[in-house]
Design a protein around this motif. Structure first.
Motif, PDB file in Angstrom:
ATOM      1  N   SER A   1      30.022 -39.818  31.369  1.00  0.00           N
ATOM      2  CA  SER A   1      29.766 -38.468  30.852  1.00  0.00           C
ATOM      3  C   SER A   1      28.716 -37.730  31.670  1.00  0.00           C
ATOM      4  CB  SER A   1      29.317 -38.548  29.387  1.00  0.00           C
ATOM      5  OG  SER A   1      30.342 -39.051  28.566  1.00  0.00           O
ATOM      6  N   TRP A   2      27.817 -38.458  32.271  1.00  0.00           N
ATOM      7  CA  TRP A   2      26.723 -37.900  33.065  1.00  0.00           C
ATOM      8  C   TRP A   2      27.105 -37.681  34.524  1.00  0.00           C
ATOM      9  CZ3 TRP A   2      26.875 -42.482  30.410  1.00  0.00           C
ATOM     10  CH2 TRP A   2      27.243 -43.618  31.165  1.00  0.00           C
ATOM     11  N   GLU A   3      28.283 -38.170  34.935  1.00  0.00           N
ATOM     12  CA  GLU A   3      28.597 -38.231  36.359  1.00  0.00           C
ATOM     13  C   GLU A   3      28.631 -36.863  37.034  1.00  0.00           C
ATOM     14  OE1 GLU A   3      28.903 -39.753  39.907  1.00  0.00           O
ATOM     15  OE2 GLU A   3      28.675 -41.002  38.102  1.00  0.00           O
ATOM     16  N   GLY A   4      29.275 -35.887  36.379  1.00  0.00           N
ATOM     17  CA  GLY A   4      29.368 -34.564  36.989  1.00  0.00           C
ATOM     18  C   GLY A   4      28.000 -33.964  37.224  1.00  0.00           C
ATOM     19  N   THR A   5      27.119 -34.091  36.250  1.00  0.00           N
ATOM     20  CA  THR A   5      25.767 -33.540  36.366  1.00  0.00           C
ATOM     21  C   THR A   5      24.961 -34.286  37.413  1.00  0.00           C
ATOM     22  OG1 THR A   5      25.816 -32.886  34.030  1.00  0.00           O
ATOM     23  CG2 THR A   5      23.658 -33.029  35.099  1.00  0.00           C
ATOM     24  N   ALA A   6      24.930 -35.613  37.321  1.00  0.00           N
ATOM     25  CA  ALA A   6      24.117 -36.409  38.239  1.00  0.00           C
ATOM     26  C   ALA A   6      24.584 -36.240  39.683  1.00  0.00           C
ATOM     27  CB  ALA A   6      24.169 -37.876  37.830  1.00  0.00           C
TER      28      ALA A   6
ATOM     29  N   THR B   1      33.170 -32.028  27.012  1.00  0.00           N
ATOM     30  CA  THR B   1      32.525 -30.733  27.190  1.00  0.00           C
ATOM     31  C   THR B   1      33.399 -29.867  28.080  1.00  0.00           C
ATOM     32  OG1 THR B   1      30.340 -31.719  26.957  1.00  0.00           O
ATOM     33  CG2 THR B   1      30.463 -29.584  28.052  1.00  0.00           C
ATOM     34  N   PRO B   2      33.711 -28.633  27.699  1.00  0.00           N
ATOM     35  CA  PRO B   2      34.614 -27.795  28.490  1.00  0.00           C
ATOM     36  C   PRO B   2      34.214 -27.696  29.962  1.00  0.00           C
ATOM     37  CG  PRO B   2      34.239 -26.774  26.360  1.00  0.00           C
ATOM     38  CD  PRO B   2      33.326 -27.974  26.446  1.00  0.00           C
ATOM     39  N   SER B   3      32.925 -27.548  30.257  1.00  0.00           N
ATOM     40  CA  SER B   3      32.511 -27.402  31.659  1.00  0.00           C
ATOM     41  C   SER B   3      32.788 -28.657  32.464  1.00  0.00           C
ATOM     42  CB  SER B   3      31.020 -27.062  31.729  1.00  0.00           C
ATOM     43  OG  SER B   3      30.247 -28.127  31.208  1.00  0.00           O
ATOM     44  N   GLN B   4      32.910 -29.798  31.770  1.00  0.00           N
ATOM     45  CA  GLN B   4      33.202 -31.042  32.467  1.00  0.00           C
ATOM     46  C   GLN B   4      34.693 -31.272  32.607  1.00  0.00           C
ATOM     47  OE1 GLN B   4      30.933 -33.167  33.698  1.00  0.00           O
ATOM     48  NE2 GLN B   4      29.180 -31.991  33.014  1.00  0.00           N
ATOM     49  N   SER B   5      35.468 -30.782  31.656  1.00  0.00           N
ATOM     50  CA  SER B   5      36.885 -31.126  31.630  1.00  0.00           C
ATOM     51  C   SER B   5      37.738 -30.161  32.414  1.00  0.00           C
ATOM     52  CB  SER B   5      37.369 -31.195  30.182  1.00  0.00           C
ATOM     53  OG  SER B   5      37.154 -29.973  29.524  1.00  0.00           O
TER      54      SER B   5
ATOM     55  N   ALA C   1      28.535 -26.763  22.951  1.00  0.00           N
ATOM     56  CA  ALA C   1      27.863 -27.873  23.621  1.00  0.00           C
ATOM     57  C   ALA C   1      26.705 -28.379  22.782  1.00  0.00           C
ATOM     58  CB  ALA C   1      27.370 -27.434  24.992  1.00  0.00           C
ATOM     59  N   GLY C   2      26.364 -29.652  22.969  1.00  0.00           N
ATOM     60  CA  GLY C   2      25.300 -30.257  22.192  1.00  0.00           C
ATOM     61  C   GLY C   2      24.137 -30.709  23.037  1.00  0.00           C
ATOM     62  N   LEU C   3      23.578 -31.876  22.707  1.00  0.00           N
ATOM     63  CA  LEU C   3      22.374 -32.368  23.357  1.00  0.00           C
ATOM     64  C   LEU C   3      22.578 -32.566  24.854  1.00  0.00           C
ATOM     65  CD1 LEU C   3      19.460 -33.455  22.923  1.00  0.00           C
ATOM     66  CD2 LEU C   3      20.483 -35.720  22.646  1.00  0.00           C
ATOM     67  N   SER C   4      23.734 -33.095  25.241  1.00  0.00           N
ATOM     68  CA  SER C   4      24.029 -33.329  26.647  1.00  0.00           C
ATOM     69  C   SER C   4      25.543 -33.239  26.827  1.00  0.00           C
ATOM     70  CB  SER C   4      23.523 -34.712  27.077  1.00  0.00           C
ATOM     71  OG  SER C   4      24.102 -35.730  26.274  1.00  0.00           O
ATOM     72  N   PRO C   5      26.005 -33.075  28.074  1.00  0.00           N
ATOM     73  CA  PRO C   5      27.452 -32.997  28.291  1.00  0.00           C
ATOM     74  C   PRO C   5      28.161 -34.275  27.858  1.00  0.00           C
ATOM     75  CG  PRO C   5      26.254 -32.252  30.227  1.00  0.00           C
ATOM     76  CD  PRO C   5      25.240 -32.866  29.303  1.00  0.00           C
ATOM     77  N   THR C   6      29.389 -34.127  27.404  1.00  0.00           N
ATOM     78  CA  THR C   6      30.232 -35.264  27.063  1.00  0.00           C
ATOM     79  C   THR C   6      31.493 -35.191  27.900  1.00  0.00           C
ATOM     80  OG1 THR C   6      31.519 -34.135  25.345  1.00  0.00           O
ATOM     81  CG2 THR C   6      29.390 -35.067  24.691  1.00  0.00           C
TER      82      THR C   6
ATOM     83  N   ASP D   1      26.786 -48.551  29.648  1.00  0.00           N
ATOM     84  CA  ASP D   1      26.287 -48.021  30.913  1.00  0.00           C
ATOM     85  C   ASP D   1      25.442 -46.794  30.586  1.00  0.00           C
ATOM     86  OD1 ASP D   1      25.825 -47.750  33.613  1.00  0.00           O
ATOM     87  OD2 ASP D   1      27.846 -47.105  34.145  1.00  0.00           O
ATOM     88  N   GLY D   2      24.847 -46.207  31.610  1.00  0.00           N
ATOM     89  CA  GLY D   2      24.059 -45.008  31.385  1.00  0.00           C
ATOM     90  C   GLY D   2      23.256 -44.644  32.612  1.00  0.00           C
ATOM     91  N   VAL D   3      22.479 -43.596  32.474  1.00  0.00           N
ATOM     92  CA  VAL D   3      21.479 -43.224  33.467  1.00  0.00           C
ATOM     93  C   VAL D   3      20.157 -43.043  32.741  1.00  0.00           C
ATOM     94  CG1 VAL D   3      23.024 -42.183  35.177  1.00  0.00           C
ATOM     95  CG2 VAL D   3      22.169 -40.796  33.272  1.00  0.00           C
ATOM     96  N   PHE D   4      19.077 -43.138  33.504  1.00  0.00           N
ATOM     97  CA  PHE D   4      17.742 -43.108  32.914  1.00  0.00           C
ATOM     98  C   PHE D   4      16.940 -41.973  33.521  1.00  0.00           C
ATOM     99  CE2 PHE D   4      13.258 -44.579  32.869  1.00  0.00           C
ATOM    100  CZ  PHE D   4      13.085 -44.714  31.493  1.00  0.00           C
ATOM    101  N   GLU D   5      16.320 -41.157  32.666  1.00  0.00           N
ATOM    102  CA  GLU D   5      15.458 -40.071  33.124  1.00  0.00           C
ATOM    103  C   GLU D   5      14.006 -40.452  32.804  1.00  0.00           C
ATOM    104  OE1 GLU D   5      14.841 -35.219  32.800  1.00  0.00           O
ATOM    105  OE2 GLU D   5      16.175 -36.234  31.392  1.00  0.00           O
ATOM    106  N   PRO D   6      13.199 -40.780  33.834  1.00  0.00           N
ATOM    107  CA  PRO D   6      11.836 -41.239  33.563  1.00  0.00           C
ATOM    108  C   PRO D   6      10.937 -40.174  32.939  1.00  0.00           C
ATOM    109  CG  PRO D   6      12.543 -41.846  35.791  1.00  0.00           C
ATOM    110  CD  PRO D   6      13.556 -40.884  35.260  1.00  0.00           C
ATOM    111  N   VAL D   7      11.134 -38.905  33.316  1.00  0.00           N
ATOM    112  CA  VAL D   7      10.242 -37.847  32.817  1.00  0.00           C
ATOM    113  C   VAL D   7      10.775 -37.321  31.493  1.00  0.00           C
ATOM    114  CG1 VAL D   7       9.061 -35.689  33.340  1.00  0.00           C
ATOM    115  CG2 VAL D   7       9.640 -37.274  35.188  1.00  0.00           C
TER     116      VAL D   7
END
Length: 479
Positions: A146-151, A474-478, A466-471, A181-187
């Motif tokens: 779910s995070w791939e497009g953004t990252a 999410t239209p912008s992702q699909s 849209a909610g807390l983060s893209p899924t 799986d996932g990604v981590f945002e330290p800040v």
């Protein structure tokens, strides 16, 4: 004092705990007609940050806050306590205001988290802030990537706010094999939100801001100056800031730009031994990538706080919010079941508290700021969409600049947007909302059961804001 805590316990355990640790004055309602340069309606994060920034920039400016209940009794005192940046919403930001401005705002939102830490230290605010990062995770195969497009897009631009994880690392960080799986945002950080709100209140008062609690706005009379009419008094002010979150639905011009959904939270008793055994002993926040997002974290004393965004099918018709999403959660058992699915070591008897609250969600999941149509001296803040603690710091600077008539980077920033009709009028809005909410729930349920949802449910779910983060949906992702 005990009566104050009793009255506010219907809102969240956060606020009750915050009030128990201070010795506040009895809430003082407005009982006279007063004048001000700026009247702020709403004593949550946005209203308090706006007041503070105005007084910092212009100490002679007379600022009055009117709050319907207690400062921190709304969204600011009952959220999950996540302090996140805007990086997860970069793609939506870039669509709205362009790549360069989106990058600038994301960078400012990360910087704000460090500024919050320094602000709390400087002013003696114990908000239990722990800067231990955010895990953006997948808990079903349908959520993977779910995070791939953004990252990926950010990496192409030379930005790396998210750290990619090795196989099995998400489960290790979360202390639960459910995390694939996932990604981590330290800040990123976690806080006790009501303690922050009450700390901001104390600081605002030190700066000379006049705060009237138990003072709901009954009506806003347009004009220059405008008048905020309350039950026993009024505020006549040259500028008005509506920092009301979902409660701004009473204004037709604002209501058309967002929908109200619920956020439901359960909290356990302290479970330090369990957390030690699974290796989740810091303040890291976690959310999954479902459309009806699950978000969770621990407290310094070892409680687990677990929430579900948009989980209730109880929608609001028109402006009839009132107390509809106040008090105990109507779906506490469902939320607790999801908690125990992620952490089987939690027993049913361990869950000791629950509450609900409204979220004002815009179509693109981003906050919008600006002036009301035909009322250039009345400013609004709407649409944090589940991510308001950190971005409200930006919001305070934006609204302060607008109210002071400054022509600077804040007044001109990409989050200053005119109100658009992004949602249909009633009754289409309510009926359609029920259909879309049902579809979203069915899509998430199918993912939990590792099966494909129906085509119709998939198509309807794409209409959800849209909610807390893209899924993955999410239209912008699909597209």
């Amino acid at each position: 004092m005990s009566s104050v805590i009793t009255r506010c316990s219907q809102f969240s355990s956060w606020l009750s705990a915050a009030l128990a640790q201070e010795n506040p004055l009895v809430p003082t309602p407005l009982t006279q007609h007063v004048n001000a340069d700026v009247c702020i309606v709403g004593g949550g994060f946005t209203g308090l940050w706006s007041a503070i920034r105005i007084k910092e920039a212009s100490p002679e400016t007379e600022v009055v806050i009117v709050e319907a209940r207690m400062c921190g009794s709304g969204a600011s005192g009952r959220n999950g306590g996540f302090v996140l940046s805007l990086w997860a919403k970069y793609q939506s930001l870039a669509k709205m205001c362009g790549e360069a401005e989106a990058l600038r705002l994301c960078q400012l939102s990360s910087q704000a988290i460090f500024e919050l830490e320094a602000f709390c230290q400087q002013h003696g605010i114990d908000a239990q802030l722990r800067l231990d990062g955010w895990l953006w995770a997948a808990t079903t195969t349908a959520q993977l990537g779910s995070w791939e497009g953004t990252a990926s897009q950010l990496e192409r631009l030379g930005q790396s706010p998210f750290l990619r994880l090795a196989a099995g690392q998400a489960a290790q960080l979360a202390g639960s094999a459910l995390h694939l799986d996932g990604v981590f945002e330290p800040v990123s950080a976690s806080i006790q939100p009501a303690m922050l709100a009450r700390g901001l209140l104390r600081h605002a008062r030190k700066l000379g801001v006049k705060v009237y609690e138990s003072t709901p706005m009954q009506r806003l009379e347009a004009g220059s100056p405008a008048r905020v009419q309350c039950p026993q008094g009024s505020v006549r002010a040259g500028k008005v800031i509506l920092a009301m979150n979902a409660w701004a639905a009473q204004f037709a011009d604002i209501r058309k730009a967002f929908v109200v959904v619920s956020s439901d939270v359960v909290m356990t008793r302290p479970l330090p031994d369990l957390l030690e055994s699974i290796g989740w002993t810091n303040g890291m926040t976690i959310s999954d990538s479902r459309m009806l997002v699950h978000y969770y974290r621990t407290t310094p004393d070892g409680c687990i706080v677990f929430g579900k965004g948009g989980g209730s099918e109880q929608l609001v018709y028109g402006s009839r919010l009132a107390d509809k999403l106040d008090g105990p959660s109507g779906i506490a058992d469902t939320v607790a079941a999801h908690l125990r699915r992620a952490y089987p070591g939690v027993q049913a008897s361990d869950v000791i508290s629950n509450w609900t609250g409204p979220i004002d969600r815009t179509h693109n999941g981003l906050p919008h700021f600006g002036a009301l149509p035909q009322q250039a001296n009345v400013f609004y803040a709407i649409g944090y969409s589940g991510n308001g603690v950190g971005p409200s710091m930006l919001g305070g600077r934006i609204l302060a600049a607008l109210a002071l008539g400054q022509d600077n980077e804040w007044a001109r920033c990409g989050l200053v947007q005119g109100l658009q009709r992004d949602f249909p009028p009633e009754p289409i809005r309510y009926i359609g909302g029920r259909l879309v909410r049902h579809a979203v729930g069915q899509v998430d349920l199918a993912a939990d059961e590792n099966r494909q949802p129906s085509w119709l449910m998939q198509q309807l779910s794409k209409l959800a804001p849209a909610g807390l983060s893209p899924t993955r949906n999410t239209p912008s992702q699909s597209r």
